[in-house]
Design a protein around this motif. Structure first.
Motif, short mmCIF file in Angstrom:
data_model
loop_
_atom_site.label_atom_id
_atom_site.label_comp_id
_atom_site.label_asym_id
_atom_site.label_seq_id
_atom_site.Cartn_x
_atom_site.Cartn_y
_atom_site.Cartn_z
N PRO A 142 -39.77 48.16 -64.94
CA PRO A 142 -39.72 46.80 -64.38
C PRO A 142 -41.09 46.28 -63.95
O PRO A 142 -41.35 45.07 -64.02
CB PRO A 142 -38.77 46.94 -63.19
CG PRO A 142 -37.88 48.08 -63.56
CD PRO A 142 -38.78 49.04 -64.28
N ASP A 143 -41.98 47.17 -63.51
CA ASP A 143 -43.31 46.75 -63.09
C ASP A 143 -44.20 46.34 -64.27
O ASP A 143 -45.20 45.64 -64.08
CB ASP A 143 -44.01 47.87 -62.32
CG ASP A 143 -43.27 48.25 -61.03
OD1 ASP A 143 -42.62 47.36 -60.45
OD2 ASP A 143 -43.34 49.42 -60.64
N TRP A 144 -43.82 46.79 -65.48
CA TRP A 144 -44.66 46.54 -66.65
C TRP A 144 -44.10 45.44 -67.55
O TRP A 144 -44.79 44.99 -68.47
CB TRP A 144 -44.82 47.82 -67.47
CG TRP A 144 -45.79 48.77 -66.86
CD1 TRP A 144 -45.52 49.85 -66.08
CD2 TRP A 144 -47.21 48.69 -66.95
NE1 TRP A 144 -46.67 50.46 -65.68
CE2 TRP A 144 -47.73 49.78 -66.19
CE3 TRP A 144 -48.10 47.82 -67.58
CZ2 TRP A 144 -49.09 50.01 -66.06
CZ3 TRP A 144 -49.46 48.05 -67.45
CH2 TRP A 144 -49.95 49.13 -66.70
N GLN A 145 -42.88 45.00 -67.31
CA GLN A 145 -42.24 44.03 -68.20
C GLN A 145 -43.08 42.77 -68.42
O GLN A 145 -43.26 42.30 -69.54
CB GLN A 145 -40.87 43.63 -67.66
CG GLN A 145 -39.80 44.69 -67.89
CD GLN A 145 -38.48 44.30 -67.26
OE1 GLN A 145 -38.45 43.85 -66.13
NE2 GLN A 145 -37.40 44.47 -67.99
N LEU A 146 -43.62 42.23 -67.33
CA LEU A 146 -44.39 40.98 -67.44
C LEU A 146 -45.85 41.22 -67.83
O LEU A 146 -46.57 40.28 -68.15
CB LEU A 146 -44.34 40.23 -66.11
CG LEU A 146 -42.94 39.79 -65.65
CD1 LEU A 146 -43.03 39.08 -64.30
CD2 LEU A 146 -42.29 38.88 -66.69
N LYS A 147 -46.26 42.50 -67.83
CA LYS A 147 -47.66 42.81 -68.15
C LYS A 147 -47.87 43.08 -69.63
O LYS A 147 -49.00 43.14 -70.09
CB LYS A 147 -48.11 44.02 -67.33
CG LYS A 147 -48.09 43.80 -65.82
CD LYS A 147 -48.49 45.06 -65.07
CE LYS A 147 -48.39 44.88 -63.58
NZ LYS A 147 -48.73 46.12 -62.84
N LEU A 148 -46.78 43.29 -70.36
CA LEU A 148 -46.89 43.56 -71.79
C LEU A 148 -46.50 42.30 -72.56
O LEU A 148 -45.33 41.93 -72.59
CB LEU A 148 -45.98 44.73 -72.19
CG LEU A 148 -46.39 46.09 -71.65
CD1 LEU A 148 -45.37 47.15 -72.05
CD2 LEU A 148 -47.76 46.49 -72.16
N PRO A 149 -47.44 41.61 -73.17
CA PRO A 149 -47.15 40.34 -73.85
C PRO A 149 -46.35 40.53 -75.13
O PRO A 149 -46.34 41.61 -75.73
CB PRO A 149 -48.55 39.79 -74.16
CG PRO A 149 -49.40 41.01 -74.27
CD PRO A 149 -48.86 41.99 -73.27
N THR A 150 -45.66 39.47 -75.52
CA THR A 150 -44.86 39.51 -76.75
C THR A 150 -45.71 39.07 -77.93
O THR A 150 -45.32 38.22 -78.72
CB THR A 150 -43.62 38.62 -76.62
OG1 THR A 150 -44.04 37.30 -76.24
CG2 THR A 150 -42.66 39.17 -75.59
N ILE A 151 -46.89 39.66 -78.04
CA ILE A 151 -47.77 39.45 -79.20
C ILE A 151 -48.35 40.81 -79.57
O ILE A 151 -48.52 41.68 -78.73
CB ILE A 151 -48.91 38.45 -78.91
CG1 ILE A 151 -49.73 38.90 -77.69
CG2 ILE A 151 -48.38 37.05 -78.72
CD1 ILE A 151 -50.95 38.05 -77.43
N GLY A 152 -48.64 40.98 -80.85
CA GLY A 152 -49.22 42.25 -81.31
C GLY A 152 -48.15 43.26 -81.65
O GLY A 152 -47.07 43.28 -81.06
N GLU A 153 -48.43 44.10 -82.63
CA GLU A 153 -47.48 45.12 -83.05
C GLU A 153 -47.48 46.30 -82.07
O GLU A 153 -48.53 46.69 -81.56
CB GLU A 153 -47.82 45.61 -84.46
CG GLU A 153 -47.69 44.52 -85.52
CD GLU A 153 -46.31 43.94 -85.59
OE1 GLU A 153 -45.32 44.69 -85.56
OE2 GLU A 153 -46.19 42.69 -85.66
N TYR A 154 -46.31 46.86 -81.86
CA TYR A 154 -46.14 47.94 -80.89
C TYR A 154 -45.78 49.27 -81.56
O TYR A 154 -44.98 49.32 -82.49
CB TYR A 154 -45.01 47.60 -79.90
CG TYR A 154 -45.42 46.67 -78.78
CD1 TYR A 154 -45.71 47.17 -77.51
CD2 TYR A 154 -45.51 45.30 -78.99
CE1 TYR A 154 -46.07 46.31 -76.48
CE2 TYR A 154 -45.88 44.45 -77.97
CZ TYR A 154 -46.15 44.96 -76.71
OH TYR A 154 -46.51 44.12 -75.68
N THR A 155 -46.40 50.33 -81.06
CA THR A 155 -45.99 51.70 -81.37
C THR A 155 -45.63 52.34 -80.02
O THR A 155 -46.39 52.25 -79.07
CB THR A 155 -47.12 52.50 -82.03
OG1 THR A 155 -47.57 51.80 -83.20
CG2 THR A 155 -46.62 53.88 -82.45
#
Length: 274
Positions: free
Chosen positions: A205-218
């Motif tokens: 929950p602390d990281w949800q807003l810190k990880l943007p919805t851009i860029g590919e994820y592994t």
């Protein structure tokens, strides 16, 4: 004279990662099959190379793959490259590889960058083994079963996800595994704005807003912690089923997922629940 099939690794986002061997191989090809000719044309332009390009995506028919095999048998040097990274890892190159082996053709691999292996190098919870799970399914029920398998696996697991769906998968994963289970996120691997983040499921929950919805994820998720030695097998299985149920899985999906991971009969698991 029989030709050759080359599987060529290409940069994920940093042009400095292209190898001299890959450049030499691209320069001598008669034809290069690729996921998207526009993406590959840009790469070739940066390398000052000119190669005939043919698109080969998951939407193309087996006939196009058959033509590639025919070209190799006719003596041509044929290559395949993905849009980024190593070919054959969650891309249409896997179909071409299967067809080549079936035709008696041994492919030559020209290694290059790989998102799983790049994240693997930075992963603190890997020992000697891990599993690669590809992309999660898009349907909710199938995605739930996918996450359940990750949660129940005793080995660390790696998977890919698009920026628009990664939060939904991580929400479900964090709700399914133990709060102390570690996750490692790699966003935009090897690129200018690369981001590596290590946290526990309880910290999600602390990281949800810190990880943007851009860029590919592994994404890498640690394996399931070993059960206490004092518990018998049925007790362990029931505990795992209850954990999946508490996370919102239906009894049917929980049984299906755990049966696949633990190699246990679904009937055995059903008896524990009913």
């Amino acid at each position: 004279m029989r030709g050759e099939l080359y599987l060529i690794g290409t940069p994920i986002g940093n042009m400095g990662d292209i190898s001299p061997r890959a450049c030499d191989t691209l320069a001598k090809l008669d034809v290069l099959y690729c996921e998207d000719t526009r993406v590959t044309a840009k790469l070739l332009g940066l390398l000052n190379l000119s190669v005939k390009l043919v698109a080969l995506s998951d939407d193309h028919s087996e006939r196009r793959i058959a033509k590639a095999i025919e070209a190799i048998k006719a003596g041509l040097k044929v290559g395949f490259s993905a849009d980024a990274g190593m070919p054959g890892v969650s891309d249409p190159g896997r179909r071409l590889v299967r067809a080549a082996w079936a035709a008696g053709i041994t492919p030559s691999v020209i290694p290059g960058p790989s998102s799983p292996s790049t994240l693997l190098a930075a992963c603190p919870f890997i020992d000697n083994s891990f599993r690669f799970a590809g992309y999660p399914p898009r349907k909710d029920s199938e995605r739930a079963a996918f996450v359940a398998q990750l949660a129940a696996s005793t080995e660390p697991s790696f998977f890919f996800e698009s920026p628009h769906r990664v939060h939904a998968v991580l929400d479900l994963l964090a709700a399914t595994v133990e709060p102390e289970r570690e996750l490692l996120i790699g966003r935009e691997m090897t690129k200018l704005h690369e981001q590596l983040v290590l946290f526990t499921a309880g910290e999600w929950p602390d990281w949800q807003l810190k990880l943007p919805t851009i860029g590919e994820y592994t994404v890498a998720v640690a394996g399931c912690p070993p059960a206490e030695q004092t518990a018998d097998e049925e007790t362990q299985l029931l505990a795992e089923l209850n954990r999946l149920l508490a996370a919102g899985f239906s009894k049917r999906d929980a049984v299906k997922a755990l049966a696949a991971v633990r190699q246990v009969s679904a009937n055995v698991l059903k008896k524990l629940l009913y």
